[in-house]
Design an enzyme around this catalytic site. Sequence first.
Site, PDB file in Angstrom:
ATOM      1  CE1 TYR A  84       4.144  -7.390  13.954  1.00  0.00           C
ATOM      2  CE2 TYR A  84       4.593  -6.840  16.253  1.00  0.00           C
ATOM      3  CZ  TYR A  84       4.018  -7.668  15.304  1.00  0.00           C
ATOM      4  OH  TYR A  84       3.327  -8.775  15.706  1.00  0.00           O
ATOM      5  NE  ARG A 111      -2.767  -1.755   3.111  1.00  0.00           N
ATOM      6  CZ  ARG A 111      -3.237  -1.764   4.357  1.00  0.00           C
ATOM      7  NH1 ARG A 111      -4.110  -0.853   4.737  1.00  0.00           N
ATOM      8  NH2 ARG A 111      -2.828  -2.674   5.214  1.00  0.00           N
ATOM      9  NE  ARG A 168      28.389  24.990  -1.024  1.00  0.00           N
ATOM     10  CZ  ARG A 168      29.266  25.057  -2.036  1.00  0.00           C
ATOM     11  NH1 ARG A 168      29.553  26.232  -2.593  1.00  0.00           N
ATOM     12  NH2 ARG A 168      29.847  23.970  -2.480  1.00  0.00           N
ATOM     13  CG  ASN A 177      -1.358  -8.812  19.547  1.00  0.00           C
ATOM     14  OD1 ASN A 177      -0.506  -8.427  20.344  1.00  0.00           O
ATOM     15  ND2 ASN A 177      -1.093  -9.606  18.512  1.00  0.00           N
ATOM     16  N   GLY A 203       3.506 -15.478   7.476  1.00  0.00           N
ATOM     17  CA  GLY A 203       2.918 -15.040   8.734  1.00  0.00           C
ATOM     18  C   GLY A 203       3.941 -14.754   9.822  1.00  0.00           C
ATOM     19  CE  LYS A 238       4.824  -1.648   6.097  1.00  0.00           C
ATOM     20  NZ  LYS A 238       3.457  -2.088   6.455  1.00  0.00           N
TER      21      LYS A 238
HETATM   22  C1  UD1 Z   1      -0.599  -8.693  13.518  1.00  0.00           C
HETATM   23  C2  UD1 Z   1      -1.113  -9.575  14.650  1.00  0.00           C
HETATM   24  C3  UD1 Z   1      -2.373  -8.956  15.234  1.00  0.00           C
HETATM   25  C4  UD1 Z   1      -2.093  -7.556  15.705  1.00  0.00           C
HETATM   26  C5  UD1 Z   1      -1.504  -6.729  14.571  1.00  0.00           C
HETATM   27  C6  UD1 Z   1      -1.035  -5.392  15.087  1.00  0.00           C
HETATM   28  C7  UD1 Z   1      -0.520 -11.835  14.040  1.00  0.00           C
HETATM   29  C8  UD1 Z   1      -0.996 -13.118  13.479  1.00  0.00           C
HETATM   30  N1  UD1 Z   1      -1.405 -10.874  14.119  1.00  0.00           N
HETATM   31  O1  UD1 Z   1      -1.600  -8.735  12.516  1.00  0.00           O
HETATM   32  O2  UD1 Z   1      -2.838  -9.740  16.330  1.00  0.00           O
HETATM   33  O3  UD1 Z   1      -3.296  -6.949  16.185  1.00  0.00           O
HETATM   34  O4  UD1 Z   1      -0.353  -7.384  14.003  1.00  0.00           O
HETATM   35  O5  UD1 Z   1      -0.685  -4.567  14.025  1.00  0.00           O
HETATM   36  O6  UD1 Z   1       0.634 -11.728  14.426  1.00  0.00           O
HETATM   37  N2  UD1 Z   1       5.672  -9.776   8.918  1.00  0.00           N
HETATM   38  C9  UD1 Z   1       6.799 -10.474   8.582  1.00  0.00           C
HETATM   39  N3  UD1 Z   1       6.674 -11.726   8.073  1.00  0.00           N
HETATM   40  C10 UD1 Z   1       5.469 -12.307   7.885  1.00  0.00           C
HETATM   41  C11 UD1 Z   1       4.329 -11.592   8.225  1.00  0.00           C
HETATM   42  C12 UD1 Z   1       4.448 -10.339   8.758  1.00  0.00           C
HETATM   43  O7  UD1 Z   1       7.910  -9.977   8.732  1.00  0.00           O
HETATM   44  O8  UD1 Z   1       5.442 -13.429   7.414  1.00  0.00           O
HETATM   45  C13 UD1 Z   1       5.802  -8.443   9.482  1.00  0.00           C
HETATM   46  C14 UD1 Z   1       5.155  -7.416   8.574  1.00  0.00           C
HETATM   47  O9  UD1 Z   1       6.147  -6.829   7.743  1.00  0.00           O
HETATM   48  C15 UD1 Z   1       4.635  -6.397   9.561  1.00  0.00           C
HETATM   49  C16 UD1 Z   1       4.335  -7.218  10.812  1.00  0.00           C
HETATM   50  O10 UD1 Z   1       5.074  -8.415  10.675  1.00  0.00           O
HETATM   51  O11 UD1 Z   1       5.602  -5.462   9.898  1.00  0.00           O
HETATM   52  C17 UD1 Z   1       2.862  -7.492  11.029  1.00  0.00           C
HETATM   53  O12 UD1 Z   1       2.371  -8.243   9.968  1.00  0.00           O
HETATM   54  P1  UD1 Z   1       0.908  -8.049   9.428  1.00  0.00           P
HETATM   55  O13 UD1 Z   1       0.687  -8.976   8.309  1.00  0.00           O
HETATM   56  O14 UD1 Z   1       0.632  -6.638   9.200  1.00  0.00           O
HETATM   57  O15 UD1 Z   1       0.071  -8.567  10.688  1.00  0.00           O
HETATM   58  P2  UD1 Z   1      -1.419  -8.225  10.993  1.00  0.00           P
HETATM   59  O16 UD1 Z   1      -2.280  -9.053  10.145  1.00  0.00           O
HETATM   60  O17 UD1 Z   1      -1.619  -6.779  10.977  1.00  0.00           O
END
Ligand code: UD1
Length: 453
Positions: free
Chosen positions: A100, A15, A331, A167, A78, A22
């Site tokens: 994160y 996005r 400068r 969370n 995930g 990002k």
């Molecule tokens: C996750 C949480 C959710 C929480 C939310 C807060 C899980 C399953 N869910 O959901 O409970 O409320 O964050 O924002 O953890 N990432 C990786 N590798 C992956 C997947 C994600 O590095 O395989 C990183 C993403 O870059 C991102 C972060 O982890 O920075 C969160 O991933 P995202 O897919 O946004 O999780 P949510 O579905 O938002």
Amino acid sequence: MTQDIVILAAGKGSRMKSALSKVLHKVGGVAMVRRVLATANTLADSKLHLVVGHQGEQVEANCQDFSANIVWQNDPQGTGDALRRVAPFLQADGATLTLYGDVPLIRASTLEKMTSLSTSNTLVLLTISLDNPIGYGRIVRSDQGKVTAIVEQKDASESQLAIKEVNTGILLAPNNHLQGWLAALTNNNAQGEYYLTDIIAMAARDGVDIVTVNPENEAEVAGVNDRVQLAALERELQSQQAISLMQNGATLLDPSRIDIRGELITGQDVIIDVNCIFEGKVVLGTGVEVGANCHLKNCTIGDNTIIKSNTLIEESEVGEDCDIGPFARLRPGTQLANKAKIGNFVETKKARIGEGSKVNHLSYIGDTEMGANVNVGAGTITCNYDGVNKHLTQVADNVFIGSNTSLVAPVQVAEGATIAAGSTITKQVGEKQLAFARARQTNKDNWPRPTKK
Ligand code: UD1
Ligand code: CA
């Protein structure tokens, strides 16, 4: 307790619509993931692991100085999958804190609150109650108020969707249990992903204490998914920084019109007018005044110096009681001694200007060593470049340089010398000498003016 800190940064960030990863987009002049790494680095006894995947080469290259253990997560499946890839590197004892890369404003004080509760039988969750919890994992509690699970939005029942406590994603889990929990994760859920959040139910089942901590404010746990959210966090950070400057004794004529992209250190009674930008590390001494629309980058400004509006200063050191601008450009490599004066439309570069010396109007002073109490007339320039090399101009104390002088470097002007206005100086001028280097004026008597034909 020793700590592994895992920073997740493998996500796609589609996005953002950007060729740049990002987490490398900046908030307050610093890439988001670098902010998180820097905050993590302040925690005691910690080992950093950075999980990269999408655009991972960029992230790795931009974070090398933190010497984090880089863990590749190609084909991300995930948050649980991400932690599983780090599992082989985790220490046997201690605990693992998950952060994160796109949640940049998390505070060390909040993380310290979490680590202070950490034991080998405690899992610490950072949660927050939101009026609008849509999209977040919900914190499920028993009738006794104990956390029993986290349910993701897409997997939640009607009644679970009504839960407002969510969370934040940030959690701290004891390593002795974590390894087993990660190994047991499955992807039988609405998204077909390995959810890190599934370890909560396992912890509850295993009789591990699950405690929750709340952040000081919502911005701390806000994530960035698009540029609108990026801009919102930028404003939030700027406002926090402005408040802390004012609390430290600086006057901001409008705290909503200042941008600090890095670190700004201010002495007492500093006054900053509107629309100023501070980049990198900037130090303003006591009583410094900065006029409107100034841009200061990596510089130090001595006590009681006044910088008038529309001035740009980069990689420079300015002494005390100086007077700079309006419309001045310092400068890299400019060093002003105390009480120096640089006026409007003056550009300096790699120039040492001695105490009390004045360059007041329309000048270029580059590759120059200038002594004290020198007066540089309007329009004077150093011709420091011969098209191939740069050369030095040396001007000793108490020199007077007439207006519109060209100093063709390399050249020296000795102490107390005077240069006549309009001179092109190509040779050394000795002590107390007067140098004329311009065509002699010729006057013709009774000059007949042309008449109209
Ligand atoms: C996750 C949480 C959710 C929480 C939310 C807060 C899980 C399953 N869910 O959901 O409970 O409320 O964050 O924002 O953890 N990432 C990786 N590798 C992956 C997947 C994600 O590095 O395989 C990183 C993403 O870059 C991102 C972060 O982890 O920075 C969160 O991933 P995202 O897919 O946004 O999780 P949510 O579905 O938002
Ligand atoms: Ca998210």
